[in-house]
Design a protein around this motif. Structure first.
Motif, mmCIF file in Angstrom:
data_model
loop_
_atom_site.group_PDB
_atom_site.id
_atom_site.type_symbol
_atom_site.label_atom_id
_atom_site.label_comp_id
_atom_site.label_asym_id
_atom_site.label_seq_id
_atom_site.Cartn_x
_atom_site.Cartn_y
_atom_site.Cartn_z
ATOM 1 N N TYR A 43 26.121 -15.679 23.723
ATOM 2 C CA TYR A 43 26.454 -16.729 22.769
ATOM 3 C C TYR A 43 27.423 -16.272 21.678
ATOM 4 O O TYR A 43 28.219 -17.065 21.176
ATOM 5 C CB TYR A 43 25.185 -17.280 22.123
ATOM 6 C CG TYR A 43 24.225 -17.918 23.107
ATOM 7 C CD1 TYR A 43 24.688 -18.748 24.127
ATOM 8 C CD2 TYR A 43 22.854 -17.705 23.017
ATOM 9 C CE1 TYR A 43 23.817 -19.334 25.029
ATOM 10 C CE2 TYR A 43 21.971 -18.291 23.905
ATOM 11 C CZ TYR A 43 22.455 -19.109 24.913
ATOM 12 O OH TYR A 43 21.587 -19.683 25.799
ATOM 13 N N ASN A 44 27.351 -15.013 21.281
ATOM 14 C CA ASN A 44 28.217 -14.530 20.193
ATOM 15 C C ASN A 44 29.443 -13.788 20.719
ATOM 16 O O ASN A 44 29.966 -12.895 20.066
ATOM 17 C CB ASN A 44 27.430 -13.642 19.231
ATOM 18 C CG ASN A 44 26.874 -12.389 19.891
ATOM 19 O OD1 ASN A 44 26.636 -12.371 21.098
ATOM 20 N ND2 ASN A 44 26.655 -11.346 19.107
ATOM 21 N N GLU A 47 32.731 -13.600 18.472
ATOM 22 C CA GLU A 47 32.615 -12.601 17.393
ATOM 23 C C GLU A 47 32.752 -11.189 17.960
ATOM 24 O O GLU A 47 33.420 -10.326 17.374
ATOM 25 C CB GLU A 47 31.260 -12.777 16.702
ATOM 26 C CG GLU A 47 30.902 -11.708 15.710
ATOM 27 C CD GLU A 47 29.443 -11.786 15.290
ATOM 28 O OE1 GLU A 47 28.879 -10.739 14.932
ATOM 29 O OE2 GLU A 47 28.867 -12.900 15.328
ATOM 30 N N ARG A 204 16.020 -22.419 5.559
ATOM 31 C CA ARG A 204 16.545 -21.339 6.396
ATOM 32 C C ARG A 204 16.236 -21.574 7.871
ATOM 33 O O ARG A 204 17.061 -21.305 8.748
ATOM 34 C CB ARG A 204 15.954 -20.007 5.925
ATOM 35 C CG ARG A 204 16.486 -18.794 6.679
ATOM 36 C CD ARG A 204 17.970 -18.637 6.500
ATOM 37 N NE ARG A 204 18.495 -17.481 7.226
ATOM 38 C CZ ARG A 204 19.683 -17.461 7.825
ATOM 39 N NH1 ARG A 204 20.474 -18.527 7.758
ATOM 40 N NH2 ARG A 204 20.091 -16.384 8.455
ATOM 41 N N GLU A 207 18.699 -24.060 9.160
ATOM 42 C CA GLU A 207 20.010 -23.419 9.335
ATOM 43 C C GLU A 207 20.057 -22.611 10.636
ATOM 44 O O GLU A 207 21.033 -22.677 11.379
ATOM 45 C CB GLU A 207 20.298 -22.493 8.145
ATOM 46 C CG GLU A 207 20.588 -23.214 6.837
ATOM 47 C CD GLU A 207 20.684 -22.244 5.672
ATOM 48 O OE1 GLU A 207 20.597 -21.009 5.913
ATOM 49 O OE2 GLU A 207 20.836 -22.702 4.534
ATOM 50 N N LEU A 208 19.000 -21.847 10.894
ATOM 51 C CA LEU A 208 18.963 -21.017 12.097
ATOM 52 C C LEU A 208 18.919 -21.865 13.359
ATOM 53 O O LEU A 208 19.550 -21.538 14.360
ATOM 54 C CB LEU A 208 17.753 -20.076 12.049
ATOM 55 C CG LEU A 208 17.807 -18.964 11.004
ATOM 56 C CD1 LEU A 208 16.460 -18.247 10.910
ATOM 57 C CD2 LEU A 208 18.905 -17.963 11.354
ATOM 58 N N GLN A 210 20.157 -24.917 13.666
ATOM 59 C CA GLN A 210 21.476 -25.520 13.835
ATOM 60 C C GLN A 210 22.474 -24.510 14.395
ATOM 61 O O GLN A 210 23.276 -24.817 15.279
ATOM 62 C CB GLN A 210 21.980 -26.048 12.479
ATOM 63 C CG GLN A 210 23.300 -26.797 12.563
ATOM 64 C CD GLN A 210 23.181 -28.067 13.375
ATOM 65 O OE1 GLN A 210 22.364 -28.932 13.086
ATOM 66 N NE2 GLN A 210 23.992 -28.169 14.425
ATOM 67 N N GLU A 211 22.399 -23.272 13.890
ATOM 68 C CA GLU A 211 23.277 -22.217 14.383
ATOM 69 C C GLU A 211 23.026 -21.945 15.860
ATOM 70 O O GLU A 211 23.966 -21.801 16.651
ATOM 71 C CB GLU A 211 23.062 -20.934 13.573
ATOM 72 C CG GLU A 211 23.928 -19.778 14.022
ATOM 73 C CD GLU A 211 23.537 -18.474 13.348
ATOM 74 O OE1 GLU A 211 24.430 -17.793 12.838
ATOM 75 O OE2 GLU A 211 22.334 -18.135 13.355
ATOM 76 N N ASP A 214 24.504 -24.759 17.955
ATOM 77 C CA ASP A 214 25.970 -24.670 17.983
ATOM 78 C C ASP A 214 26.438 -23.585 18.946
ATOM 79 O O ASP A 214 27.380 -23.787 19.718
ATOM 80 C CB ASP A 214 26.507 -24.369 16.575
ATOM 81 C CG ASP A 214 26.381 -25.568 15.645
ATOM 82 O OD1 ASP A 214 26.196 -26.690 16.155
ATOM 83 O OD2 ASP A 214 26.453 -25.380 14.420
ATOM 84 N N LEU A 215 25.774 -22.425 18.915
ATOM 85 C CA LEU A 215 26.156 -21.324 19.791
ATOM 86 C C LEU A 215 25.955 -21.684 21.258
ATOM 87 O O LEU A 215 26.748 -21.316 22.124
ATOM 88 C CB LEU A 215 25.350 -20.065 19.447
ATOM 89 C CG LEU A 215 25.747 -19.322 18.172
ATOM 90 C CD1 LEU A 215 24.738 -18.221 17.869
ATOM 91 C CD2 LEU A 215 27.141 -18.722 18.306
#
Length: 235
Positions: A43-44, A47, A204, A207-208, A210-211, A214-215
């Motif tokens: 997923y990353n 980056e 938090r 947020e995690l 949602q992240e 998205d990934l």
């Protein structure tokens, strides 16, 4: 796709999601001293492409899995600590004559192996090993009974077939002339020290989540979402 030399043979039937045109596996590093097949998704990877590029390694394909090769060149066996995703991969180092097999932290992707007279056989499907390399399978009664008694297997390494084992979640195998060595690179913590407030923890967590969504929505093909009505869909 497939590849082999006198010590190792690797092949894969690929479900193409990212890097449709040039992401065929096995994938090689620039001098073809490393060979990789990977089932899953990193997923990353965008980056990580920047990380390996800063170290002088340029990816030759659009595949999300190619970064594993250069992370291995930079970090060695610690390459797995940099990956976010669901994966089971085999990476063969021709210089060391060493095969590295790794499974993601939670174990979303499965990988099985068997030590047989001709060597070590690894597959994402148990039936592939059973059909070709275990002519006289022996039933593991303990592994068969555990799900009935405990609603799940207690010893996750064992399968119903005595000769075939699983690589555990968060585990890697290193196979070379010295044999098969197991290494745990990640283990779930049982307790956490958290100093934040309840409101902060709720923010938090959102947020995690949602992240993570998205990934996981990265794709070169159309995406469909199936809502089952369970806790994942509700969230």
């Amino acid at each position: 796709g497939y590849w082999h030399d006198e010590h190792c043979a690797m092949g894969q039937v690929r479900l193409s999601i990212i890097g449709l045109q040039n992401g065929k596996q096995p994938i090689y590093n620039h001098d073809k001293s490393l060979v990789l097949v990977c089932n899953g998704e990193i997923y990353n990877y965008r980056e990580l492409r920047k990380v390996v590029a800063a170290k002088g390694y340029e990816c030759a394909t659009d595949s999300d899995c190619e970064v594993i090769l250069y992370l291995y060149e930079i970090y060695g066996l610690d390459c797995v600590n940099h990956l976010r995703g669901m994966f089971a991969f085999c990476l063969y180092d021709t210089r060391k004559q060493q095969l590295v097999i790794a499974r993601d932290r939670i174990g979303e992707e499965r990988v099985y192996y068997a030590e047989v007279p001709c060597g070590v056989i690894v597959s994402s499907e148990l039936k592939a090993i059973l059909k070709e390399y275990v002519p006289n399978p022996q039933l593991n009664m303990q592994a068969l009974l555990e799900p009935m008694r405990f609603t799940g297997g207690v010893n996750q390494r064992n399968t119903f077939v005595e000769q075939i084992k699983r690589v555990l979640p968060g585990e890697m195998l290193v196979i070379n002339v010295q044999g098969v060595q197991r290494r745990r690179y990640w283990q779930r913590r049982r307790t956490y020290d958290y100093a934040g407030t309840l409101e902060h923890s709720k923010e938090r967590t959102l947020e995690l989540m949602q992240e993570a969504v998205d990934l996981e929505m990265q794709s070169d093909v159309p995406i469909a979402v199936m809502l089952s009505g369970g806790i994942d869909s509700s969230a």
